[in-house]
Design an enzyme around this catalytic site. Structure first.
Site, PDB file in Angstrom:
ATOM      1  N   GLN A   1       6.300 -92.684 -51.026  1.00  0.00           N
ATOM      2  CA  GLN A   1       6.717 -93.837 -50.216  1.00  0.00           C
ATOM      3  C   GLN A   1       8.218 -94.133 -50.334  1.00  0.00           C
ATOM      4  O   GLN A   1       8.661 -95.246 -50.028  1.00  0.00           O
ATOM      5  CB  GLN A   1       5.903 -95.076 -50.621  1.00  0.00           C
ATOM      6  CG  GLN A   1       4.453 -95.023 -50.162  1.00  0.00           C
ATOM      7  CD  GLN A   1       4.325 -94.953 -48.656  1.00  0.00           C
ATOM      8  OE1 GLN A   1       5.115 -95.542 -47.919  1.00  0.00           O
ATOM      9  NE2 GLN A   1       3.336 -94.221 -48.180  1.00  0.00           N
ATOM     10  N   SER A   2       8.981 -93.161 -50.736  1.00  0.00           N
ATOM     11  CA  SER A   2      10.420 -93.362 -50.936  1.00  0.00           C
ATOM     12  C   SER A   2      11.113 -93.936 -49.694  1.00  0.00           C
ATOM     13  O   SER A   2      11.103 -93.325 -48.625  1.00  0.00           O
ATOM     14  CB  SER A   2      11.059 -92.022 -51.302  1.00  0.00           C
ATOM     15  OG  SER A   2      12.465 -92.132 -51.258  1.00  0.00           O
ATOM     16  N   ASN A   3      11.730 -95.111 -49.864  1.00  0.00           N
ATOM     17  CA  ASN A   3      12.556 -95.680 -48.795  1.00  0.00           C
ATOM     18  C   ASN A   3      13.783 -94.815 -48.591  1.00  0.00           C
ATOM     19  O   ASN A   3      14.255 -94.627 -47.470  1.00  0.00           O
ATOM     20  CB  ASN A   3      13.025 -97.086 -49.170  1.00  0.00           C
ATOM     21  CG  ASN A   3      11.876 -98.023 -49.482  1.00  0.00           C
ATOM     22  OD1 ASN A   3      10.981 -98.184 -48.677  1.00  0.00           O
ATOM     23  ND2 ASN A   3      11.898 -98.622 -50.668  1.00  0.00           N
TER      24      ASN A   3
END
Ligand code: PLP
Length: 310
Positions: free
Chosen positions: A72-74
């Site tokens: 889920q890395s922004n």
């Protein structure tokens, strides 16, 4: 000081405003720097870093960038969005950790048609090897961006943010930000030392890496890049990680709820909720005086919030 080329990717300066209801609740003047509103995807702190990193990639003639992080890395999603806008290709080589289904930021990666590869490892060395392998397979040079865009060059984005804040003419007694890979903390502390004399920076750690070593190291490297003659303070780091990186904490969720209920502003479970919980904690132990101005850096992250089940 030395200047580095930047690609214009975000809309800056971002808004800076007071939070009247939170201020009343916490008994001090709480302000917010809206880097969540910087104009790319759902905004976030990575855009300021990418303005430097992708300018460097372009200058060196790369047309393929790769970066990493958890599912889920922004940072990964924003790297993809910014690279595509610059006409570059982007492949994300992510750790098979966190929420890997098509939720949250993975929806945005999907909508951009990004090639996302998952590697079942905790080792960044293995990830970088995989990036090299993919590059060799494609016969293309790869501009590799580290996790979170947290190298010295990326950190300069938050030195700029502090300069931007100084141009508001406001004085802040305290600044609070999240610390997840260290670049934002390093840039913020260095930038405050340069542009905001008398402002104390506190960073809420949301991961359990040795930031007492990582952050000063990045601060020194960034100061060297700038050829800045500055005395660097020892970072004020507070552990707000709770049950683990990217795992929601009770204090973080209460902070998210408070910000949404009182101000209509969206925080996230991985970073900004826990970071703001650090500010609340300090307010509750009487760290902030009634007339103090306390500035919270909203570093984005809404995409990850919507990957969670509530
Ligand atoms: C990456 C991130 C952070 C942490 O910044 P670092 O420079 O990695 O320490 C904070 N907030 C959000 C929303 C992020 O995506």
């Amino acid at each position: 000081m030395k200047k580095f080329e930047k690609e214009s990717l975000g809309i800056f300066p971002t808004p800076l405003h007071r939070l009247p209801n939170i201020s009343r609740e916490l008994g001090t003047n709480v302000w917010i720097k809206r880097d969540d509103l910087c104009g790319v995807a759902l905004g976030g702190n990575k855009v300021r870093k990418l303005e430097y990193l992708l300018a460097d990639a372009k200058k060196q003639g790369y047309d393929l960038v790769m970066t990493t992080g958890q599912a889920q890395s922004n940072h990964a999603m924003l790297t993809a969005a910014c690279a595509l806008r610059m006409g570059m290709d982007c492949i994300l080589v992510l750790k098979k950790r966190g929420i890997t289904e098509r939720k949250g930021n993975q929806i945005l990666n999907y909508l951009m048609g990004i090639d996302v590869r998952f590697v079942d490892t905790d080792s960044y060395d293995e990830i970088y090897k995989e990036m090299d392998r993919i590059g060799a397979e494609l016969g293309r040079r790869v501009y590799k961006i580290p996790c979170g865009g947290s190298n010295a060059l990326g950190s300069l984005g938050y030195v700029d943010c502090m300069q931007e804040i100084s141009q508001s003419g406001m004085h802040f007694d305290h600044i609070v930000c999240a610390c997840g890979s260290g670049g934002t903390a390093a840039g913020t502390i260095l930038g405050a030392s340069l542009y905001l004399p008398g402002t104390h920076v506190m960073c809420s750690m949301v991961d359990s890496d040795p930031f007492d070593v990582i952050v000063p190291q990045l601060m020194r490297e960034a100061a060297e890049l700038l050829e800045a003659d500055v005395v660097l303070p020892v970072p004020d780091l507070v552990d707000m990680c709770g049950p683990g990186y990217s795992i929601p904490s009770e204090a973080g969720n209460e902070a998210i709820s408070m910000m949404m209920r009182l101000e209509g502003i969206v925080l996230d479970t991985c970073y900004t909720g826990k970071a703001f919980a650090g500010l609340i904690q300090r307010a509750k132990v009487g760290e902030y005086k009634k007339d103090d101005n306390v500035l919270f850096i909203h570093s984005g992250g809404a995409g990850g919030l919507f990957a969670q089940n509530w």
